[in-house]
Every structure is written in structure tokens, then in C-alpha cells.
Design an enzyme around this catalytic site. Structure first.
Site, PDB file in Angstrom:
ATOM      1  N   SER A 186       0.864  -1.190   0.000  1.00  0.00           N
ATOM      2  CA  SER A 186       0.000   0.000   0.000  1.00  0.00           C
ATOM      3  C   SER A 186       0.897   1.237   0.000  1.00  0.00           C
ATOM      4  O   SER A 186       2.076   1.147   0.374  1.00  0.00           O
ATOM      5  CB  SER A 186      -0.854  -0.022   1.275  1.00  0.00           C
ATOM      6  OG  SER A 186      -1.471   1.220   1.495  1.00  0.00           O
ATOM      7  N   TYR A 239      -1.893  -0.164  10.622  1.00  0.00           N
ATOM      8  CA  TYR A 239      -1.900  -0.573   9.212  1.00  0.00           C
ATOM      9  C   TYR A 239      -0.566  -0.224   8.544  1.00  0.00           C
ATOM     10  O   TYR A 239       0.051  -1.061   7.876  1.00  0.00           O
ATOM     11  CB  TYR A 239      -3.059   0.137   8.515  1.00  0.00           C
ATOM     12  CG  TYR A 239      -3.258  -0.228   7.062  1.00  0.00           C
ATOM     13  CD1 TYR A 239      -3.893  -1.416   6.709  1.00  0.00           C
ATOM     14  CD2 TYR A 239      -2.824   0.618   6.044  1.00  0.00           C
ATOM     15  CE1 TYR A 239      -4.096  -1.741   5.371  1.00  0.00           C
ATOM     16  CE2 TYR A 239      -3.021   0.296   4.709  1.00  0.00           C
ATOM     17  CZ  TYR A 239      -3.662  -0.875   4.378  1.00  0.00           C
ATOM     18  OH  TYR A 239      -3.855  -1.210   3.055  1.00  0.00           O
TER      19      TYR A 239
HETATM   20  N1  LIG Z   1      -8.817  -0.557  -0.561  1.00  0.00           N
HETATM   21  C1  LIG Z   1      -7.710   0.161  -0.593  1.00  0.00           C
HETATM   22  O1  LIG Z   1      -7.718   1.397  -0.674  1.00  0.00           O
HETATM   23  C2  LIG Z   1      -6.366  -0.543  -0.561  1.00  0.00           C
HETATM   24  C3  LIG Z   1      -5.244   0.217  -0.941  1.00  0.00           C
HETATM   25  C4  LIG Z   1      -3.990  -0.393  -0.886  1.00  0.00           C
HETATM   26  C5  LIG Z   1      -3.878  -1.705  -0.488  1.00  0.00           C
HETATM   27  N2  LIG Z   1      -4.982  -2.411  -0.123  1.00  0.00           N
HETATM   28  C6  LIG Z   1      -4.783  -3.797   0.318  1.00  0.00           C
HETATM   29  O2  LIG Z   1      -5.514  -4.665  -0.523  1.00  0.00           O
HETATM   30  C7  LIG Z   1      -5.804  -5.870   0.182  1.00  0.00           C
HETATM   31  C8  LIG Z   1      -7.259  -6.228  -0.012  1.00  0.00           C
HETATM   32  O3  LIG Z   1      -8.069  -5.225   0.580  1.00  0.00           O
HETATM   33  P1  LIG Z   1      -9.448  -4.733  -0.041  1.00  0.00           P
HETATM   34  O4  LIG Z   1      -9.349  -3.278  -0.227  1.00  0.00           O
HETATM   35  O5  LIG Z   1      -9.839  -5.586  -1.172  1.00  0.00           O
HETATM   36  O6  LIG Z   1     -10.409  -4.936   1.225  1.00  0.00           O
HETATM   37  P2  LIG Z   1     -11.578  -6.017   1.522  1.00  0.00           P
HETATM   38  O7  LIG Z   1     -12.616  -5.949   0.473  1.00  0.00           O
HETATM   39  O8  LIG Z   1     -11.943  -5.759   2.938  1.00  0.00           O
HETATM   40  O9  LIG Z   1     -10.830  -7.404   1.382  1.00  0.00           O
HETATM   41  C9  LIG Z   1     -10.028  -7.939   2.402  1.00  0.00           C
HETATM   42  C10 LIG Z   1     -10.009  -9.430   2.216  1.00  0.00           C
HETATM   43  O10 LIG Z   1      -9.123 -10.009   3.179  1.00  0.00           O
HETATM   44  C11 LIG Z   1      -9.807 -11.075   3.798  1.00  0.00           C
HETATM   45  N3  LIG Z   1      -9.294 -11.420   5.116  1.00  0.00           N
HETATM   46  C12 LIG Z   1      -9.205 -10.640   6.216  1.00  0.00           C
HETATM   47  N4  LIG Z   1      -8.722 -11.348   7.228  1.00  0.00           N
HETATM   48  C13 LIG Z   1      -8.493 -12.605   6.768  1.00  0.00           C
HETATM   49  C14 LIG Z   1      -8.015 -13.795   7.339  1.00  0.00           C
HETATM   50  N5  LIG Z   1      -7.645 -13.866   8.624  1.00  0.00           N
HETATM   51  N6  LIG Z   1      -7.934 -14.895   6.556  1.00  0.00           N
HETATM   52  C15 LIG Z   1      -8.289 -14.857   5.270  1.00  0.00           C
HETATM   53  N7  LIG Z   1      -8.787 -13.770   4.658  1.00  0.00           N
HETATM   54  C16 LIG Z   1      -8.873 -12.650   5.406  1.00  0.00           C
HETATM   55  C17 LIG Z   1     -11.253 -10.628   3.858  1.00  0.00           C
HETATM   56  O11 LIG Z   1     -12.082 -11.752   4.113  1.00  0.00           O
HETATM   57  P3  LIG Z   1     -13.519 -11.640   4.858  1.00  0.00           P
HETATM   58  O12 LIG Z   1     -14.493 -11.381   3.754  1.00  0.00           O
HETATM   59  O13 LIG Z   1     -13.723 -12.956   5.492  1.00  0.00           O
HETATM   60  O14 LIG Z   1     -13.420 -10.518   5.839  1.00  0.00           O
HETATM   61  C18 LIG Z   1     -11.396 -10.049   2.452  1.00  0.00           C
HETATM   62  O15 LIG Z   1     -11.557 -11.085   1.524  1.00  0.00           O
HETATM   63  C19 LIG Z   1      -5.390  -5.625   1.631  1.00  0.00           C
HETATM   64  O16 LIG Z   1      -4.133  -6.208   1.877  1.00  0.00           O
HETATM   65  C20 LIG Z   1      -5.293  -4.107   1.713  1.00  0.00           C
HETATM   66  O17 LIG Z   1      -4.392  -3.691   2.697  1.00  0.00           O
HETATM   67  C21 LIG Z   1      -6.228  -1.860  -0.152  1.00  0.00           C
END
Ligand SMILES: NC(=O)c1ccc[n+]([C@@H]2O[C@H](COP(=O)([O-])OP(=O)(O)OC[C@H]3O[C@@H](n4cnc5c(N)ncnc54)[C@H](OP(=O)(O)O)[C@@H]3O)[C@@H](O)[C@H]2O)c1
Length: 305
Positions: A150, A163
Site C-alpha cells: 500500500s 496498518y
Molecule cells: N482498498 C484500498 O484502498 C487498498 C489500498 C492499498 C492496499 N490495499 C490492500 O488490498 C488488500 C485487499 O483489501 P481490499 O481493499 O480488497 O479490502 P476487503 O474488500 O476488505 O478485502 C479484504 C479481504 O481479506 C480477507 N481477510 C481478512 N482477514 C483474513 C483472514 N484472517 N484470513 C483470510 N482472509 C482474510 C477478507 O475476508 P472476509 O471477507 O472474510 O473478511 C477479504 O476477503 C489488503 O491487503 C489491503 O491492505 C487496499
């Protein structure tokens, strides 16, 4: 089950890839994107009850995608998933460490347990998954490990210390590991997306247990910060599909890069951090932060020391 002959002329050509956190957002989009390009995708969801969204999106397409259940904080589930995939496909070609959580709160309002929880999922889990797949990759003399980092992994921001520190740690790990495994034909890449709207800013937006105390010293700043970050994520033109494209490059480029930055804002802020003197960058960043919060340092009770 993964269909046998899907996409033999596609770039992924049946190479198996495990994607963690595939139930929503970026992980879901990465899984579909890779399957559409012929990879044999094992899309791991934490709980079986959270597979609906992914299954709806793949329905009727005959994609080479299998949904598996794996909580990345449970080593025995990681081992079981690796074994299942290896029994069907042999050693994995790639892994995408995407699963992540956020717990917002100013540092004094976060407990050690909350800090550790973020590290467990965003950092240590990526280590466990990587440790599990490396022996197979070394044996075949090839492999791609992709970490979803990120902008918060290069620039610390207020209200996000849990984070950001976990993502900084992930970036450091990526650099060390990349050097260690390169002699075995394994590449390690870090994807660094800017902010975008996903469940991370919706129902998965975690808040420290003390962060919303109305009488707390950070309460008013925190309230505005929360509103601002949700607003910024909604206003962002970045989409999970943009991240999926970068992951595709990290898996397919003959000479993959160490870092893939996703999004104009992310590229711009990294450019400033790289070329401005550190003090000037931090001063500008802090000033912008307080301006966006609609406050100033003194009104917030902060003074220069
Ligand atoms: N959105 C942004 O602005 C952004 C920017 C930069 C980087 N990222 C990174 O992108 C990645 C995905 O995030 P997202 O934005 O797509 O958010 P999201 O929609 O909340 O997705 C997060 C995913 O991680 C899963 N997860 C959480 N804890 C877990 C565990 N213990 N075991 C297995 N799966 C688990 C969640 O599963 P559940 O459905 O079961 O909760 C969900 O599938 C993250 O690493 C985040 O830091 C996001």
C-alpha cells in the site's frame, strides 16, 4: 473443480496460483482476472459463508477457478490448502498475499492486542503462506510471490499506525526475500496501490476499541479522519481491476519488477517523497493532513516542541 483444458492458448497456461482474501474487493478481482487469463486459480476465502460474491461473478463462465477456505492466521489451514493444491497440480507457480485488515485509531487509542491483530493478518500471515509454498517453488526452480502492499507501506499517516507499520514491515520483508530466493528462479514483487473504495472502507473498516471515546484527546480529529478517508476512498477513480492488472504483470513479466505502483496519486506522492528533502516532505504532508481535516495543529491542541 478446475476445467482441464481451459485457456491453453492464454498467457497463464494452466499455471496454478493461490490468492488469499478472495471473498471481496481486490482479492476477488485478482482471482477472476487471473482465471480469465488461463491461470488455475485457487481463490481462498476466510469462511465458506463468504464465497457467494465470488461464485456469483464466476457463474456460467467455466473459469479455471476453485474456491477454497483458508484463514491466513491459521497455519494448519494454510498447510492443508497447499497440500490440496499440490496433490492436484504439483507445486504452485504463484501466490498472491492479498488478505488484509485495517484497524483505525490514533496510536494512544489502539491497544497492543489491536496492533498485533493487524500484524497477524497483514504481515505474519503473508510470511506463513510464503514459507509454506517456497519449498515447492525451489524444487521446480520457478515461482512468483506477490505481496499486496500500500502507499501506507512507504508513507506513515496519522490514525493508521497499525496498518502502516504492518505494510512497512511487509515491504522490508519483500526486499529481503527477493534477494534470498532469486538464485532459485523465484521472483518476489510488491504491489503498492493508492486508496480505492472496497469493503476495507465499508463493512470491514475496523476501529480501535478506544478510538471512538467521545472524551478522548483525539476524538474530534478521529471523527473527521474517518469521514475523510471514507470520502477519499469513494472519490478515488482507482478500481480493484487496476490492481489485478499489476498482479498479472508481476506474474507474467519475463523480468518482473520489485515494485508495481498502482494509481496516479500513489505515483505522485512517492515521487514527492523520493525527491523532496525528508523534512520538507513531512512538513508538507502534515500541513495537508491538518488542512484536509479542517483543523490546524494549535486548535487540535498540538504545539511544536
Ligand atoms: N482498498 C484500498 O484502498 C487498498 C489500498 C492499498 C492496499 N490495499 C490492500 O488490498 C488488500 C485487499 O483489501 P481490499 O481493499 O480488497 O479490502 P476487503 O474488500 O476488505 O478485502 C479484504 C479481504 O481479506 C480477507 N481477510 C481478512 N482477514 C483474513 C483472514 N484472517 N484470513 C483470510 N482472509 C482474510 C477478507 O475476508 P472476509 O471477507 O472474510 O473478511 C477479504 O476477503 C489488503 O491487503 C489491503 O491492505 C487496499
Amino acid at each position: 473443480m478446475i476445467p482441464e483444458n481451459y485457456g491453453t492458448d492464454l498467457p497463464g497456461k494452466g499455471r496454478s496460483v493461490l490468492v488469499t482474501g478472495a471473498s471481496s474487493g481486490i482479492g476477488l478481482e485478482i482471482s477472476l482476472y487471473l482465471a480469465e487469463r488461463g491461470f488455475h486459480v485457487y481463490a481462498a476465502v476466510r469462511q465458506s459463508s463468504r464465497r457467494d460474491l465470488l461464485e456469483d461473478r464466476m457463474r456460467g463462465k467455466g473459469l479455471p477457478l476453485a474456491v477454497v477456505t483458508m484463514d491466513v492466521t491459521r497455519p494448519e489451514e494454510i498447510a492443508g490448502t497447499r497440500e490440496l493444491i499440490e496433490n492436484r497440480e504439483g507445486p504452485l507457480y504463484g501466490v498472491v498475499n492479498n488478505a488484509g485488515i485495517i484497524v483505525r485509531g490514533f496510536f494512544e487509542d489502539l491497544t497492543d492486542e489491536e496492533m498485533r491483530r493487524v500484524f497477524e493478518t497483514n504481515f505474519f500471515a503473508a510470511l506463513s503462506v510464503t514459507r509454506e509454498v517456497l519449498p515447492g517453488m525451489r524444487k521446480t526452480g520457478r515461482g512468483r510471490i506477490v505481496m499486496i502492499g500500500s502507499t501506507g507501506g512507504r508513507i506513515g499517516t496519522a490514525g493508521s499506525s497499525a496498518y502502516c507499520t504492518a505494510k512497512f514491515a511487509l515491504a522490508g520483508f519483500t526486499e529481503s526475500l527477493a534477494q534470498e530466493v532469486r538464485p532459485f528462479g523465484i521472483h518476489v514483487s510488491l504491489i503498492e496501490p493508492g486508496i480505492m473504495h472496497t469493503e476495507l472502507f465499508g463493512k470491514n473498516l475496523g476501529v480501535g476499541s478506544n478510538a471512538s471515546r467521545p472524551q478522548g484527546p483525539y476524538a474530534s480529529m478521529f471523527e473527521r479522519l474517518m469521514a475523510l478517508s471514507v470520502e477519499r476512498s469513494r472519490a478515488s477513480s482507482l478500481k480493484p481491476a487496476d490492481v489485478a492488472g499489476a498482479v498479472g504483470r508481476a506474474l507474467l513479466d519475463p523480468h518482473p519488477r520489485m515494485r508495481y505502483v498502482v494509481g496516479r496519486n500513489a505515483r505522485w506522492v512517492f515521487f514527492l517523497k523520493r525527491y523532496l528533502p525528508e523534512e520538507a516532505f513531512q512538513r508538507g504532508f502534515t500541513r495537508t493532513f491538518f488542512r484536509q481535516l479542517g483543523t490546524n495543529r494549535n486548535r487540535a491542541g498540538l504545539t511544536d516542541v
